[in-house]
Design a protein around this motif. Structure first.
Motif, mmCIF file in Angstrom:
data_model
loop_
_atom_site.group_PDB
_atom_site.id
_atom_site.type_symbol
_atom_site.label_atom_id
_atom_site.label_comp_id
_atom_site.label_asym_id
_atom_site.label_seq_id
_atom_site.Cartn_x
_atom_site.Cartn_y
_atom_site.Cartn_z
ATOM 1 N N ASN A 102 0.881 -1.166 0.000
ATOM 2 C CA ASN A 102 0.000 0.000 0.000
ATOM 3 C C ASN A 102 0.924 1.222 0.000
ATOM 4 N N PRO A 103 1.261 1.745 -1.198
ATOM 5 C CA PRO A 103 2.283 2.788 -1.306
ATOM 6 C C PRO A 103 1.713 4.179 -1.026
ATOM 7 N N THR A 104 2.003 4.705 0.133
ATOM 8 C CA THR A 104 1.421 5.981 0.535
ATOM 9 C C THR A 104 2.502 7.038 0.790
ATOM 10 N N TYR A 105 2.064 8.294 0.805
ATOM 11 C CA TYR A 105 2.948 9.395 1.174
ATOM 12 C C TYR A 105 2.132 10.432 1.928
ATOM 13 N N SER A 106 2.822 11.342 2.582
ATOM 14 C CA SER A 106 2.156 12.375 3.373
ATOM 15 C C SER A 106 1.999 13.640 2.532
ATOM 16 N N LYS A 107 0.764 14.034 2.290
ATOM 17 C CA LYS A 107 0.468 15.225 1.499
ATOM 18 C C LYS A 107 0.377 16.431 2.431
ATOM 19 N N PRO A 108 1.197 17.456 2.198
ATOM 20 C CA PRO A 108 1.204 18.630 3.084
ATOM 21 C C PRO A 108 -0.170 19.306 3.125
ATOM 22 N N ARG A 109 -0.511 19.830 4.303
ATOM 23 C CA ARG A 109 -1.776 20.561 4.464
ATOM 24 C C ARG A 109 -1.513 21.858 5.228
ATOM 25 N N THR A 110 -2.316 22.855 4.921
ATOM 26 C CA THR A 110 -2.210 24.143 5.599
ATOM 27 C C THR A 110 -3.570 24.521 6.161
ATOM 28 N N GLY A 111 -3.598 24.964 7.422
ATOM 29 C CA GLY A 111 -4.844 25.354 8.071
ATOM 30 C C GLY A 111 -5.338 26.710 7.599
ATOM 31 N N PRO A 112 -6.547 27.077 8.020
ATOM 32 C CA PRO A 112 -7.131 28.377 7.628
ATOM 33 C C PRO A 112 -6.259 29.565 8.006
ATOM 34 N N ASP A 113 -5.481 29.405 9.075
ATOM 35 C CA ASP A 113 -4.620 30.505 9.528
ATOM 36 C C ASP A 113 -3.247 30.490 8.867
ATOM 37 N N GLY A 114 -3.078 29.592 7.907
ATOM 38 C CA GLY A 114 -1.798 29.521 7.209
ATOM 39 C C GLY A 114 -0.767 28.646 7.883
ATOM 40 N N GLN A 115 -1.107 28.091 9.064
ATOM 41 C CA GLN A 115 -0.170 27.238 9.768
ATOM 42 C C GLN A 115 -0.146 25.846 9.139
ATOM 43 N N LYS A 116 1.028 25.250 9.123
ATOM 44 C CA LYS A 116 1.151 23.900 8.593
ATOM 45 C C LYS A 116 0.463 22.911 9.518
ATOM 46 N N MET A 117 -0.295 22.004 8.922
ATOM 47 C CA MET A 117 -0.983 20.967 9.684
ATOM 48 C C MET A 117 -0.303 19.618 9.422
ATOM 49 N N ARG A 118 -0.695 18.641 10.203
ATOM 50 C CA ARG A 118 -0.185 17.293 9.982
ATOM 51 C C ARG A 118 -0.588 16.836 8.586
ATOM 52 N N GLY A 119 0.354 16.253 7.857
ATOM 53 C CA GLY A 119 0.090 15.836 6.490
ATOM 54 C C GLY A 119 -0.985 14.776 6.389
ATOM 55 N N GLN A 120 -1.668 14.745 5.275
ATOM 56 C CA GLN A 120 -2.698 13.744 5.018
ATOM 57 C C GLN A 120 -2.090 12.575 4.254
ATOM 58 N N ARG A 121 -2.339 11.357 4.749
ATOM 59 C CA ARG A 121 -1.787 10.185 4.092
ATOM 60 C C ARG A 121 -2.637 9.823 2.877
ATOM 61 N N VAL A 122 -2.013 9.824 1.720
ATOM 62 C CA VAL A 122 -2.693 9.467 0.480
ATOM 63 C C VAL A 122 -1.839 8.427 -0.241
ATOM 64 N N ALA A 123 -2.464 7.719 -1.184
ATOM 65 C CA ALA A 123 -1.776 6.620 -1.859
ATOM 66 C C ALA A 123 -1.349 7.011 -3.265
ATOM 67 N N HIS A 124 -0.212 6.494 -3.680
ATOM 68 C CA HIS A 124 0.200 6.604 -5.079
ATOM 69 C C HIS A 124 -0.690 5.685 -5.903
ATOM 70 N N THR A 125 -1.208 6.176 -7.013
ATOM 71 C CA THR A 125 -2.098 5.377 -7.852
ATOM 72 C C THR A 125 -1.519 5.121 -9.237
ATOM 73 N N LYS A 126 -0.307 5.607 -9.495
ATOM 74 C CA LYS A 126 0.348 5.421 -10.776
ATOM 75 C C LYS A 126 1.713 4.755 -10.547
ATOM 76 N N PRO A 127 2.156 3.927 -11.516
ATOM 77 C CA PRO A 127 3.445 3.244 -11.357
ATOM 78 C C PRO A 127 4.618 4.180 -11.080
ATOM 79 N N ASP A 128 4.658 5.362 -11.725
ATOM 80 C CA ASP A 128 5.767 6.288 -11.494
ATOM 81 C C ASP A 128 5.831 6.723 -10.034
ATOM 82 N N GLY A 129 4.658 6.969 -9.437
ATOM 83 C CA GLY A 129 4.622 7.338 -8.028
ATOM 84 C C GLY A 129 5.065 6.192 -7.136
ATOM 85 N N VAL A 130 4.679 4.975 -7.503
ATOM 86 C CA VAL A 130 5.085 3.802 -6.720
ATOM 87 C C VAL A 130 6.600 3.628 -6.773
#
Length: 214
Positions: A102-130
């Protein structure tokens, strides 16, 4: 196993039911309801489906003995085959491998105030990403990765597999899967054996992360 038998077919359409099928072989080893039961017993699994032959091949690895006597005889094409894994690895050894991950990575997120939030775990769905995921995991001989074995990402065969999911009460569970095949060179035997024993990546409860070698 006979993929047409109800005991088997329900596991093919429900990822959580496949998890229950695997874990049903290990009743009594840990307290009922233990949240880390799978990890305690070192249970990992992977499976492959031959639609033409209507056959499911299920491979289960564990640190304790399994009991499959409860599986209906009509659901089995062959009796379960049990082996003891006993192999020593040395630096520089090369092994052929296959794994479903299950090839995943952490996608950066920013809150309404511009502060960095904990990244969202999402999966690679293409061979190049894997392959990028593989580069971080395996590394190369000059720059080893995290599992004690190296491989050039471009030499790894990547095949995207169907996503597995589960209906209610586990609605929303979706596991993106990719099959990897290739050759690994052992760079750190201790770390490599740990990866073989513990698995790699996420979704290990849903038949991802088991490394098969030969």
């Amino acid at each position: 196993m006979d993929a047409r038998h109800p005991y088997v077919s329900k596991s093919l359409i429900d990822a959580h039911d496949m998890h229950r099928t695997v874990m049903s072989g290990f009743q009594g080893w840990v307290d009922d309801g233990s949240r880390d039961a799978r990890a305690q017993m070192g249970v990992l699994s992977t499976w492959a489906l031959d639609l033409k032959a209507a056959a499911l091949v299920l491979v289960v690895q564990s640190k304790v003995a399994a009991d499959w006597a409860h599986i209906p005889k009509a659901a089995l094409r062959e009796a379960p085959h049990l082996i003891t894994v006993d192999r020593t690895y040395r630096t520089g050894d090369t092994v052929g491998f296959r794994t479903v991950v299950n090839p995943t990575y952490s996608k950066p997120r920013t809150g309404p105030d511009g502060q960095k939030m904990r990244g969202q775990r999402v999966a690679h769905t293409k061979p190049d990403g894997v392959r990028k995921w593989c580069a971080r995991l395996f590394g190369t001989w000059e720059s080893p990765g995290r599992i004690g074995a190296a491989a050039e990402p471009d030499t790894i065969s990547v095949r995207m597999l169907p996503t597995v999911s589960s209906p209610a009460p586990h609605k929303g569970l979706k596991v993106v899967r990719a099959e990897l095949r290739g050759t690994l060179t052992v760079t750190d035997p201790t770390a490599f054996v740990a990866a073989l024993s513990d698995g790699i990546g996420h979704a290990r409860a849903y038949s991802c992360g088991l490394i098969l070698t030969r």
